[in-house]
Each structure stands twice: as structure tokens, then as C-alpha cells.
Design a protein around this motif. Structure first.
Motif, PDB file in Angstrom:
ATOM      1  N   ALA A  60     -49.582  74.166 -15.708  1.00  0.00           N
ATOM      2  CA  ALA A  60     -49.130  74.919 -14.524  1.00  0.00           C
ATOM      3  C   ALA A  60     -48.562  73.946 -13.490  1.00  0.00           C
ATOM      4  CB  ALA A  60     -50.293  75.703 -13.939  1.00  0.00           C
ATOM      5  N   HIS A  61     -49.270  72.845 -13.269  1.00  0.00           N
ATOM      6  CA  HIS A  61     -48.780  71.736 -12.428  1.00  0.00           C
ATOM      7  C   HIS A  61     -48.701  70.540 -13.353  1.00  0.00           C
ATOM      8  CE1 HIS A  61     -50.294  73.483  -8.395  1.00  0.00           C
ATOM      9  NE2 HIS A  61     -50.038  74.430  -9.258  1.00  0.00           N
ATOM     10  N   PHE A  62     -47.571  69.957 -13.481  1.00  0.00           N
ATOM     11  CA  PHE A  62     -47.427  68.895 -14.482  1.00  0.00           C
ATOM     12  C   PHE A  62     -46.412  67.879 -13.960  1.00  0.00           C
ATOM     13  CE2 PHE A  62     -46.835  67.564 -19.051  1.00  0.00           C
ATOM     14  CZ  PHE A  62     -48.179  67.419 -19.346  1.00  0.00           C
ATOM     15  N   HIS A  63     -46.837  67.172 -12.895  1.00  0.00           N
ATOM     16  CA  HIS A  63     -45.890  66.308 -12.183  1.00  0.00           C
ATOM     17  C   HIS A  63     -45.617  65.000 -12.928  1.00  0.00           C
ATOM     18  CE1 HIS A  63     -46.863  69.244  -9.303  1.00  0.00           C
ATOM     19  NE2 HIS A  63     -47.961  68.692  -8.859  1.00  0.00           N
ATOM     20  N   THR A  64     -44.428  64.502 -12.670  1.00  0.00           N
ATOM     21  CA  THR A  64     -44.007  63.222 -13.250  1.00  0.00           C
ATOM     22  C   THR A  64     -44.219  62.107 -12.232  1.00  0.00           C
ATOM     23  OG1 THR A  64     -42.314  64.298 -14.574  1.00  0.00           O
ATOM     24  CG2 THR A  64     -41.996  61.968 -14.142  1.00  0.00           C
ATOM     25  N   ILE A  65     -44.675  60.961 -12.718  1.00  0.00           N
ATOM     26  CA  ILE A  65     -44.788  59.787 -11.842  1.00  0.00           C
ATOM     27  C   ILE A  65     -43.905  58.682 -12.416  1.00  0.00           C
ATOM     28  CG2 ILE A  65     -46.344  58.009 -10.935  1.00  0.00           C
ATOM     29  CD1 ILE A  65     -48.567  59.945 -10.952  1.00  0.00           C
ATOM     30  N   ARG A  66     -43.102  58.098 -11.535  1.00  0.00           N
ATOM     31  CA  ARG A  66     -42.287  56.953 -11.969  1.00  0.00           C
ATOM     32  C   ARG A  66     -42.954  55.670 -11.494  1.00  0.00           C
ATOM     33  NH1 ARG A  66     -36.342  58.970 -11.337  1.00  0.00           N
ATOM     34  NH2 ARG A  66     -36.455  60.671 -12.843  1.00  0.00           N
ATOM     35  N   VAL A  67     -43.103  54.742 -12.403  1.00  0.00           N
ATOM     36  CA  VAL A  67     -43.764  53.472 -12.086  1.00  0.00           C
ATOM     37  C   VAL A  67     -42.758  52.334 -12.314  1.00  0.00           C
ATOM     38  CG1 VAL A  67     -45.673  51.939 -12.709  1.00  0.00           C
ATOM     39  CG2 VAL A  67     -45.984  54.424 -12.807  1.00  0.00           C
ATOM     40  N   ALA A  68     -42.696  51.416 -11.362  1.00  0.00           N
ATOM     41  CA  ALA A  68     -41.763  50.287 -11.491  1.00  0.00           C
ATOM     42  C   ALA A  68     -42.156  49.431 -12.689  1.00  0.00           C
ATOM     43  CB  ALA A  68     -41.780  49.455 -10.216  1.00  0.00           C
ATOM     44  N   GLN A  69     -41.180  49.169 -13.522  1.00  0.00           N
ATOM     45  CA  GLN A  69     -41.435  48.315 -14.683  1.00  0.00           C
ATOM     46  C   GLN A  69     -41.328  46.857 -14.261  1.00  0.00           C
ATOM     47  OE1 GLN A  69     -38.633  49.485 -13.819  1.00  0.00           O
ATOM     48  NE2 GLN A  69     -36.917  48.261 -14.528  1.00  0.00           N
ATOM     49  N   GLY A 126     -34.856  52.960 -16.549  1.00  0.00           N
ATOM     50  CA  GLY A 126     -35.519  51.737 -17.000  1.00  0.00           C
ATOM     51  C   GLY A 126     -36.963  51.660 -16.569  1.00  0.00           C
ATOM     52  N   ASP A 127     -37.419  52.647 -15.790  1.00  0.00           N
ATOM     53  CA  ASP A 127     -38.792  52.575 -15.298  1.00  0.00           C
ATOM     54  C   ASP A 127     -39.778  53.241 -16.269  1.00  0.00           C
ATOM     55  OD1 ASP A 127     -37.760  55.032 -14.809  1.00  0.00           O
ATOM     56  OD2 ASP A 127     -38.134  55.052 -12.660  1.00  0.00           O
ATOM     57  N   ILE A 128     -41.067  53.040 -15.982  1.00  0.00           N
ATOM     58  CA  ILE A 128     -42.115  53.670 -16.785  1.00  0.00           C
ATOM     59  C   ILE A 128     -42.259  55.102 -16.266  1.00  0.00           C
ATOM     60  CG2 ILE A 128     -44.563  53.608 -17.377  1.00  0.00           C
ATOM     61  CD1 ILE A 128     -44.484  50.615 -16.391  1.00  0.00           C
ATOM     62  N   VAL A 129     -42.236  56.069 -17.149  1.00  0.00           N
ATOM     63  CA  VAL A 129     -42.377  57.449 -16.715  1.00  0.00           C
ATOM     64  C   VAL A 129     -43.689  58.007 -17.260  1.00  0.00           C
ATOM     65  CG1 VAL A 129     -41.299  59.721 -16.645  1.00  0.00           C
ATOM     66  CG2 VAL A 129     -39.863  57.698 -16.743  1.00  0.00           C
ATOM     67  N   CYS A 144     -25.229  38.817 -19.248  1.00  0.00           N
ATOM     68  CA  CYS A 144     -23.947  38.479 -19.887  1.00  0.00           C
ATOM     69  C   CYS A 144     -23.242  39.782 -20.251  1.00  0.00           C
ATOM     70  CB  CYS A 144     -24.177  37.616 -21.125  1.00  0.00           C
ATOM     71  SG  CYS A 144     -24.654  38.566 -22.585  1.00  0.00           S
ATOM     72  N   PRO A 145     -22.002  39.707 -20.706  1.00  0.00           N
ATOM     73  CA  PRO A 145     -21.279  40.954 -21.001  1.00  0.00           C
ATOM     74  C   PRO A 145     -21.796  41.718 -22.222  1.00  0.00           C
ATOM     75  CG  PRO A 145     -19.749  39.173 -20.532  1.00  0.00           C
ATOM     76  CD  PRO A 145     -21.087  38.550 -20.710  1.00  0.00           C
ATOM     77  N   ASN A 146     -22.751  41.167 -22.969  1.00  0.00           N
ATOM     78  CA  ASN A 146     -23.362  41.982 -24.026  1.00  0.00           C
ATOM     79  C   ASN A 146     -24.041  43.217 -23.423  1.00  0.00           C
ATOM     80  OD1 ASN A 146     -22.682  40.847 -26.479  1.00  0.00           O
ATOM     81  ND2 ASN A 146     -24.313  39.318 -26.382  1.00  0.00           N
ATOM     82  N   GLY A 147     -24.481  43.111 -22.181  1.00  0.00           N
ATOM     83  CA  GLY A 147     -24.927  44.280 -21.434  1.00  0.00           C
ATOM     84  C   GLY A 147     -26.179  44.960 -21.978  1.00  0.00           C
ATOM     85  N   CYS A 148     -27.272  44.225 -22.105  1.00  0.00           N
ATOM     86  CA  CYS A 148     -28.491  44.818 -22.671  1.00  0.00           C
ATOM     87  C   CYS A 148     -29.104  45.900 -21.788  1.00  0.00           C
ATOM     88  CB  CYS A 148     -29.513  43.732 -22.980  1.00  0.00           C
ATOM     89  SG  CYS A 148     -29.003  42.695 -24.359  1.00  0.00           S
ATOM     90  N   VAL A 149     -28.830  45.939 -20.485  1.00  0.00           N
ATOM     91  CA  VAL A 149     -29.279  47.094 -19.684  1.00  0.00           C
ATOM     92  C   VAL A 149     -28.108  48.034 -19.356  1.00  0.00           C
ATOM     93  CG1 VAL A 149     -31.405  46.160 -18.678  1.00  0.00           C
ATOM     94  CG2 VAL A 149     -29.240  45.805 -17.490  1.00  0.00           C
ATOM     95  N   CYS A 150     -26.988  47.827 -20.014  1.00  0.00           N
ATOM     96  CA  CYS A 150     -25.819  48.723 -19.853  1.00  0.00           C
ATOM     97  C   CYS A 150     -25.445  48.915 -18.386  1.00  0.00           C
ATOM     98  CB  CYS A 150     -26.084  50.085 -20.487  1.00  0.00           C
ATOM     99  SG  CYS A 150     -26.595  49.982 -22.178  1.00  0.00           S
ATOM    100  N   ALA A 151     -25.479  47.836 -17.624  1.00  0.00           N
ATOM    101  CA  ALA A 151     -25.245  47.961 -16.185  1.00  0.00           C
ATOM    102  C   ALA A 151     -23.903  48.611 -15.865  1.00  0.00           C
ATOM    103  CB  ALA A 151     -25.333  46.585 -15.537  1.00  0.00           C
TER     104      ALA A 151
END
Lengths: 81, 436
Positions: B94-103, B136-139, B220-227
Motif C-alpha cells: 500500500a505504501h512502498f516508497h523508493t529510497i535513493r542512496v549515493a553510491q 548510477g545510484d543504489i535504489v 576516456c571516450p570509451n565512456g563507461c558511465v555513458c556520460a
């Protein structure tokens, strides 16, 4: 600061019949001479004092008077408190 | 299980790991409760979640409501209110909130950290996590309002970790592993990510933007976080000098002494390494040549695609004069469709205290807060107000590389102060040369 807070509270009360949640930009228009960071400080203080509260969809955040309008489990189309 | 889930069960039949199997596993774990936990939210919440999801598949519409007033004291982000519209049928969600945590920067975890996090979440939440969300954060998926402050206290006081960003905030900044593991990192991605997270705490936790804003740092331009594909402000490592070539190592690749791609594609026999087909012809600007003895690169035409370096890492290496490019305005679809970042600054030395980057960021924020419409991403504002305007607010002089399609718009005007002598002219002088 106290006067500025009053401006915000008055604005929110005056609008409360038609609109209970406001975007941050709405408050910038109340203080054309102030920078956005200053306006944010006033709002953050009002949140700390428990007068104003955040409403968030997850992607967007709005500000409203605490207890006014849609509350926790409410959403569009629900009757307002 | 409380509910039959024939539609969800089909999702488990494919070749890939299934989220349904994961939820079932957690539901069984909570039902068995092997650690004897005093669960602080309904023990059967995972079963209710499966029931609700099954109903959504059956009805072909969502049963989640949208947002609400939940959060921890003083924070305008990090918690997202989630409520279902069938609370009698599925009280556990019924209540099912999401929390975002900094990775942690670069997503380096200790097992102690992960255990602590899971212990908190087993007790006070559903036990379901998303490692990691698109940002990219912990959900942490699913808890009730009374647990929020408890979780926040434990996260901050016992784990020394903060919530992430959500709503109209700066979102949790993300970086690739950078110099900690990667020889291609052109700057210290983890350090700049951490520093900017610290410096912009107010923007992360107290919403005052028209919409979300994301930083991402690729080494680098390989872009592992797809910035450059998913962040409003992308910092992507690059170099100004030449790619370094070890000609003997190139020959060793050609001769089969070294395996290409560091053995990454060795699961299948691709035949003998063919430098012409696999490297030279793949270069997007055709700036490389191989005469059978020597590899030559026309570095002025290199666009840093990284393909040659990735294929022959022992022979080719990034240059020594390293820094980063800044690209702005990437976003997912909503308005105008998806956009990749547009190059604003081709090269900046990314060095502490990162004032050059911060100046650009803050100029962009000032403009976006002032001119951006509600729910307008930076990329949309750039499109609406013009790239020229972005150059103006960031005090950047226009250069050829800022022009995407020359002469697409014939109505770009000079300003008076950009023209030598301004717009005023001596009419008598003009008439001396031109008849009326």
C-alpha cells in the motif's frame, strides 16, 4: 528574512483555493531582485520550520503549504484536503 | 505464494535472469525468516508486489500512483513516494516508497558496506534493491513512511553515507572507475565526482531547478558511465597530443604474438588478426594507414573513437597531454526525443580545485534556472534558445566545432560589439562611393 517568508506564506495562502503545489520558478517571480539561491534559502527555512513542504513525483519537485492540497497518498483527480 | 502469477511466470522462461525470480526468491526468504528478524514492514510485501504486478499485466495498466509528500527532514530528494491503488487487495505494498542512496565513487564497495546496507534494508524495507538505477545510484525499493527517518539515521550515522538525488535536484553524480583501475583515464574521475558532490550538497538535497540535472564523469571516450549520452553535463577524458605508438608491438599483433582486444573476444575463432580490416578500415575518419611495416596516424583527424587503442592496447596508448572535453544537453526522450551531448569545451585540464569546471556549471545553472521552463531539461533549453546562447552564458567564443550543420540557419546575426567599428557608418563617405 522574516518579511520575505511572509511574502511566500501570503502568496501560498492566496493561491491555496486554486493551486496547492508550486514550482520553484513561481517563487522567483515574487522576488525579482533576488538571486535564486537567496529565494531557495527562504524556502528551505520555511521547510525546516514545518510551514512549507515538498511534493515530489520522483522526477519533479514542487512546494506547498504543509497540510494543504493533495497529501501523501493522493494524486491528480483526488479530492483535495 | 499468496497469488497465482501465470503471466509473470512466463517472464522467467526466457534465457535471461528474471526480476520475477528474484522477487520470488526474496518472498520465500522473508517467509522463512532464517535470521529471526522483527520485520518492520509487512513480511509478505514481496508476495503482494508480485500480485500487484500480475494484476497490472492482466489489466494492462499500472496500479502505482504517482509521487507524494514523503522525505526525510530537511531533504527535498532521495525519497520517492510510491502508493498502490489497490491497497485492500495488496496491503503489503500500500505504501512502498523508493529510497535513493549515493553510491561510492566508481562503485567500489567493501563487503562490510554491502552487508550493512542489506541488513538495514532486510529489517526496514522490502529487501529488494536495484544495483544500480539509471543515474548510477543504489535504489532501495519499497518501505513505509515511518521507516524513512530510521533508515536515514542508520545510513548517515552508522555507514557515513548520504542519500542520492531525486526530483528537481542535482542527481547523484556518477564516475567511471578512472585511474584506480584503468590505464586510459585522462583525469581523476573519482576525485572530481566526489569533490563536486561535496561542493554541491545544497543542489543535491534542496530542489531549486526547473527539472533534473545530471553530471557524469568518464575518464576516456570509451565512456563507461555513458556520460555524453545521459548527462546534462558530461566530462569525458581526452588528450591533446598524439596517440603513442609502439611499432614493434604493432608488428607483434600483426604476427599473432599478442591477442587483439586483450583477449576480450577469444570465446570464438575469428581467424588471423587482420590489422587492415579490423583497425585501419574501422577508423571513422580514415586517419590511419599501415604499409606492412609501419602504422601511421594523422592525429589531427583523430576523433578519439578509441577503437584502435582498444584493439591493440599494447601497441597504442592515449597521449600524455591529458584533460577532458565538456559536452552539454544529453537527455532521454520526453520532449523533442533523446539527445546526445553537444561539445561545448573541447579541452580543459581537469585539476583540483576544479574551478574551471565549476565556473561553467554555475553559469549554466544561472541561465537554466532563469530561462528554463518548468520540467525543461538543459538540452531542450539549448534547442529552444539556441546553442549560441549557451556559448554566451558560458563566456565561450564560438568556434567551428560548435557548428553542427553549417548554414542550416541563415538568420544568425552579429551583435554590434562583435563588429569592428560597430554598426554606425559615415554616410557621406559611403555616398562618395555609391550613388543614391
Amino acid at each position: 528574512m522574516a518579511e520575505d517568508k511572509e511574502v511566500i506564506i501570503e502568496y501560498l495562502k492566496a493561491k491555496s483555493k486554486v493551486k496547492s503545489k508550486h514550482y520553484f520558478k513561481d517563487f522567483l517571480e515574487l522576488f525579482p531582485d533576488k538571486k535564486s539561491r537567496e529565494v531557495k534559502k527562504i524556502l528551505s527555512d520555511l521547510v525546516k520550520e514545518g510551514i512549507v513542504e515538498y511534493w515530489s513525483s520522483g522526477s519533479t519537485t514542487m512546494y506547498g503549504l504543509k497540510g494543504y492540497g493533495k497529501q501523501e497518498a493522493a494524486e491528480e483527480g483526488d479530492a483535495e484536503a | 505464494m499468496k497469488f497465482e502469477t501465470p503471466l509473470l511466470d512466463q517472464l522467467e522462461q526466457g534465457p535471461w535472469p528474471s526480476v520475477v525470480s528474484d522477487i520470488k526468491q526474496e518472498a520465500a526468504h522473508r517467509a522463512a525468516n532464517p535470521n529471526g528478524l522483527d520485520y518492520q514492514i509487512p513480511q509478505d510485501c514481496c508476495e503482494d508486489l508480485l500480485g500487484l504486478l500480475e494484476l497490472s499485466y492482466k489489466d494492462m495498466e499500472t496500479h502505482w500512483k504517482h509521487g507524494g509528500i514523503v522525505g526525510v527532514f530537511g531533504y527535498g530528494g532521495g525519497v520517492i513516494g510510491r502508493y498502490c491503488d489497490q491497497p485492500e487487495m495488496f496491503p503489503g505494498v500500500a505504501h512502498f516508497h523508493t529510497i535513493r542512496v549515493a553510491q561510492p565513487s566508481g562503485k567500489f564497495y567493501s563487503t562490510k558496506f554491502l552487508r550493512q546496507l542489506c541488513d538495514i534494508w532486510d529489517l526496514r524495507g522490502s529487501g529488494l534493491t536495484n544495483m544500480h538505477g539509471s543515474t548510477g545510484d543504489i535504489v532501495l525499493i519499497g518501505t513505509t513512511t515511518p521507516q524513512l527517518e530510521e533508515i536515514f539515521y542508520q545510513l548517515t550515522h552508522e555507514m557515513n553515507n548520504d542519500l542520492g538525488g531525486s526530483g528537481s535536484n542535482l542527481r547523484t553524480p556518477a564516475a567511471c572507475m578512472g585511474m584506480s583501475r584503468c590505464e586510459y583515464a585522462c583525469y581523476n574521475t573519482q576525485d572530481v565526482c566526489y569533490q563536486l558532490t561535496e561542493d554541491y550538497q545544497d543542489e543535491l538535497h534542496r530542489p531549486a531547478f526547473p527539472y533534473k540535472f545530471k553530471f557524469k564523469f568518464d575518464g576516456c571516450p570509451n565512456g563507461c558511465v555513458c556520460a555524453m549520452a545521459r548527462s546534462d553535463f558530461a566530462v569525458v577524458g581526452t588528450w591533446r597530443d598524439d596517440i603513442k605508438i609502439d611499432q614493434d608491438a604493432v608488428k607483434a599483433y600483426v604476427g599473432g604474438e599478442f591477442v587483439p582486444n586483450a583477449g576480450a573476444h577469444s570465446g570464438r575463432d575469428w581467424g588471423k588478426f587482420d590489422i587492415q580490416a579490423e583497425v585501419i578500415d574501422r577508423c571513422p575518419t580514415h586517419c590511419m594507414s599501415w604499409d606492412g611495416q609501419k602504422l601511421t596516424i594523422d592525429n589531427a583527424n583523430c576523433v578519439r573513437c578509441m577503437h584502435c587503442i582498444d584493439t591493440m592496447p599494447r601497441a597504442l596508448h592515449i597521449g600524455d597531454d591529458r584533460g577532458a572535453s565538456v559536452l552539454c544537453g544529453a537527455k532521454a526522450p520526453v520532449v523533442d526525443g533523446a539527445q546526445m551531448g553537444s561539445l561545448l569545451v573541447p579541452f580543459v585540464k581537469v585539476e583540483q580545485p576544479y574551478d574551471e569546471l565549476k565556473e561553467i556549471i554555475e553559469n549554466i545553472w544561472d541561465w537554466w534556472i532563469e530561462e528554463g521552463k518548468n520540467r525543461e531539461r538543459l538540452g531542450e533549453l539549448m534547442k529552444r534558445a539556441s546553442f549560441q546562447k549557451l556559448l554566451e552564458v558560458t563566456n565561450t567564443e564560438a568556434e567551428a566545432f560548435h557548428v553542427k550543420e553549417p548554414r542550416a540557419n541563415p538568420y544568425i546575426f552579429f551583435k554590434e560589439d562583435e563588429v569592428p567599428g560597430g554598426f554606425k557608418r559615415d554616410l557621406a563617405d559611403y555616398r562618395s562611393r555609391h550613388q543614391r
